[in-house]
Design a protein around this motif. Structure first.
Motif, mmCIF file in Angstrom:
data_model
loop_
_atom_site.group_PDB
_atom_site.id
_atom_site.type_symbol
_atom_site.label_atom_id
_atom_site.label_comp_id
_atom_site.label_asym_id
_atom_site.label_seq_id
_atom_site.Cartn_x
_atom_site.Cartn_y
_atom_site.Cartn_z
ATOM 1 N N HIS A 82 -8.940 0.244 -1.315
ATOM 2 C CA HIS A 82 -9.398 0.985 -2.492
ATOM 3 C C HIS A 82 -10.430 2.045 -2.109
ATOM 4 O O HIS A 82 -10.682 2.979 -2.875
ATOM 5 N N LYS A 111 -3.403 0.040 -1.974
ATOM 6 C CA LYS A 111 -4.139 1.042 -2.730
ATOM 7 C C LYS A 111 -3.767 0.906 -4.204
ATOM 8 O O LYS A 111 -2.756 0.283 -4.552
ATOM 9 N N THR A 112 -4.550 1.508 -5.052
ATOM 10 C CA THR A 112 -4.230 1.502 -6.474
ATOM 11 C C THR A 112 -3.178 2.567 -6.770
ATOM 12 O O THR A 112 -3.052 3.555 -6.029
ATOM 13 N N PRO A 113 -2.413 2.398 -7.845
ATOM 14 C CA PRO A 113 -1.484 3.466 -8.238
ATOM 15 C C PRO A 113 -2.188 4.807 -8.424
ATOM 16 O O PRO A 113 -1.630 5.855 -8.096
ATOM 17 N N ARG A 114 -3.419 4.775 -8.924
ATOM 18 C CA ARG A 114 -4.158 6.027 -9.126
ATOM 19 C C ARG A 114 -4.378 6.745 -7.793
ATOM 20 O O ARG A 114 -4.271 7.976 -7.719
ATOM 21 N N GLN A 115 -4.681 5.989 -6.734
ATOM 22 C CA GLN A 115 -4.853 6.608 -5.413
ATOM 23 C C GLN A 115 -3.563 7.258 -4.934
ATOM 24 O O GLN A 115 -3.566 8.381 -4.413
ATOM 25 N N ILE A 134 -0.971 8.296 -6.698
ATOM 26 C CA ILE A 134 -0.642 9.470 -7.514
ATOM 27 C C ILE A 134 -1.515 10.658 -7.113
ATOM 28 O O ILE A 134 -1.043 11.805 -7.052
ATOM 29 N N ALA A 135 -2.784 10.404 -6.814
ATOM 30 C CA ALA A 135 -3.675 11.488 -6.385
ATOM 31 C C ALA A 135 -3.181 12.105 -5.075
ATOM 32 O O ALA A 135 -3.217 13.332 -4.899
ATOM 33 N N ASP A 144 -0.042 14.105 -5.866
ATOM 34 C CA ASP A 144 -0.408 15.349 -6.552
ATOM 35 C C ASP A 144 -0.882 16.404 -5.554
ATOM 36 O O ASP A 144 -0.577 17.597 -5.697
ATOM 37 N N GLU A 199 3.069 -2.346 -11.375
ATOM 38 C CA GLU A 199 2.060 -1.292 -11.297
ATOM 39 C C GLU A 199 2.553 -0.007 -10.622
ATOM 40 O O GLU A 199 2.609 1.052 -11.244
ATOM 41 N N ALA A 210 4.324 3.710 -12.185
ATOM 42 C CA ALA A 210 3.497 4.916 -12.037
ATOM 43 C C ALA A 210 4.270 6.023 -11.325
ATOM 44 O O ALA A 210 4.163 7.204 -11.689
ATOM 45 N N TRP A 248 5.291 9.626 -12.724
ATOM 46 C CA TRP A 248 4.860 10.826 -11.990
ATOM 47 C C TRP A 248 6.016 11.787 -11.754
ATOM 48 O O TRP A 248 5.851 13.007 -11.796
#
Length: 492
Positions: free
Chosen positions: A149, A195-199, A201-202, A205, A233, A237, A241
């Motif tokens: 994370h 890692k988190t899905p947010r990581q 996706i970042a 991106d 999760e 995501a 995306w």
């Protein structure tokens, strides 16, 4: 502080895809993801320059610019790393080394000034603190594993992404299985850390924002190590995306139990995955038991592969010969399995014992480790004394490669695969280089090539039977050309 990060060159191997890359005008298959992550862990006020020797040359100006050289790599890059370190030493640069090559046997590299080993998220801060205090130690090792994370986004601005055929991203580390010959668990542990899905996706991106639309490799050693988290999760995501985006087709590595989960297969397809590398190793149950490949036992491996193909994912397979339980019959059994399964990218290697594995420890005690580990399990060499005898193993190994990559067998296998494959939901947009690759293949494979008749037969068959798969058929034909060149040059 000026830090020069240098990635050693890969030798010419099956995995380098060097002959295939020329068709699409690329220099290397993948970028140095590890070094770019290390660069992101360095203080922001440090100046950083990255030289990947697979795509660029290291200049005297690079060396004179730097205060310190950071070198990372894998066992297969040993020869290049040695030459690189000699050049850095000659230039008077302090050398900091890390990565699997150095973590496995640091004692083999006396020219290194500082070893920052294991996971850099844990050991690099310790080195930097000591460096700032003016008392850096020789070696830094971790006693545990890091929290992903806190892993930063790699510094993509350090490379020219246009020189690579694919870009890379890492979601997880660790593997729940315990294969005898694999050093992944020794390096990264059994517990799957994510890692988190947010990581993720970042990171995606950032790549998409840089204009990338081609393949993206999830470098996880076993992407499906935590199926529950994937389905609940990450994959939702990724599916979200992907809406209103072009290209960016994913591929990864996984275990064969992927075939047991139709829901997971369906979600991976919808998320944009079209290929997966799976270690099949052997169709022989005794050999699978010997190497503790328990996840491959007591199942119909052939049907499992076909089920994955029917779900829209191409299986790239790893195979090994030279287990103690292998007999002379294993060579033809491997050929038959590869041909019947339709695994086009079949990476067959002789058993090797990487340092740090149970296999290495066992064979070392039996005085059966005879040379250093090359890191390339498909280069036609081994660092062990096989029970069946080296000459017999080499002869059988060559017979496999000679047959599976002969034009008639190879193109027949491509057709077998395309007959089974469900058309993937997403594809790479056509561009000028891909159009050029088609015409280059027509000339090199369709006019000059030994298998030109089989090449045209495949393209005509695909055009009429699987027209949407014509770009894939051309790509696989180009891969076959690369495999044959490597076989002819180094193995047969």
């Amino acid at each position: 502080m000026k830090i020069l990060l240098v990635y050693p060159k890969f030798p010419d191997t099956f995995w380098s895809f060097s002959y295939a890359l020329r068709f699409i005008g690329k220099k290397a298959s993948f970028p140095p993801l590890g070094l770019m992550t290390v660069a992101a862990l360095l203080p922001g006020h440090f100046q950083k320059r990255l030289v990947d020797l697979n795509v660029d040359s290291l200049t005297d100006e690079d060396l004179s610019w730097a205060d310190m050289a950071f070198i990372g790599g894998m066992a297969i890059q040993r020869v290049s790393a040695k030459k690189l370190m000699a050049r850095c030493s000659q230039a008077g640069l302090k050398i900091v080394a890390g990565g699997p090559l150095f973590s496995a046997e640091p004692e083999a590299f006396p020219e290194v000034d500082h070893f920052v080993l294991d996971e850099a998220e844990l050991t690099l801060p310790l080195f930097l603190d000591d460096l700032k205090a003016g008392k850096p130690k020789k070696i830094y090792r971790a006693s545990g594993f890091c929290d992903l994370h806190r892993t930063p986004i790699p510094l993509w601005e350090l490379i020219n992404i246009k020189k690579y055929a694919s870009l890379s991203i890492q979601f997880s580390r660790g593997c729940p299985f315990n294969c005898d010959f694999c050093n992944i668990t020794a390096i990264l542990g059994h517990k799957v850390r994510m890692k988190t899905p947010r990581q993720i996706i970042a990171e995606l991106d950032e790549l998409y924002g840089k204009g990338w639309r081609s393949n993206i490799f999830f470098v996880d050693d076993n992407f499906i190590g935590n199926k529950r988290f994937l389905k609940a999760e990450l994959l939702p995501a990724l599916i979200d995306w992907r809406k209103n985006k072009k290209g960016c087709v994913f591929f990864t590595e996984a275990s064969i139990n992927l075939a047991d989960d139709p829901e997971l297969l369906d979600m991976m397809g919808k998320a944009g995955f079209d290929s997966v590398f799976i270690g099949i190793e052997s169709p022989d149950e005794a050999s699978l038991s010997e190497c503790r490949k328990t996840q491959n036992k007591n199942r119909n491996l052939l049907e499992n592969v076909k089920n994955i193909h029917r779900a829209g994912l191409q299986v790239m397979g790893g195979f090994i010969v030279g287990f103690d339980n292998d007999t002379q019959a294993i060579f033809q059994r491997q050929i038959d399995f590869i041909q019947q399964s339709g695994i086009v990218t079949a990476m067959v290697g002789m058993l090797q014992a990487p340092p740090g594995t149970r296999l290495f420890d066992r064979l070392w005690k039996e005085n059966r480790v005879v040379s250093s580990f090359t890191g390339d399990n498909v280069d036609g060499t081994t660092n062990i004394v096989p029970k069946m005898g080296l000459d017999r193993l080499m002869e059988g190994y060559r017979s496999i490669l000679k047959q599976i990559y002969a034009p008639r067998s190879f193109y027949g296998r491509v057709r077998n695969f395309l007959q089974e494959l469900k058309a993937p939901e997403f594809r790479i947009p056509m561009n000028f280089q891909r159009i050029l690759a088609f015409f280059r293949s027509c000339i090199r494979l369709g006019i000059w090539g030994k298998g030109r008749l089989q090449y045209w037969q495949l393209l005509i068959w695909t055009l009429f039977r699987r027209p949407r798969q014509l770009p894939l058929a051309v790509t696989l034909a180009i891969y076959g050309y690369h495999y044959r060149r490597i076989c002819e040059k180094y193995i047969l």
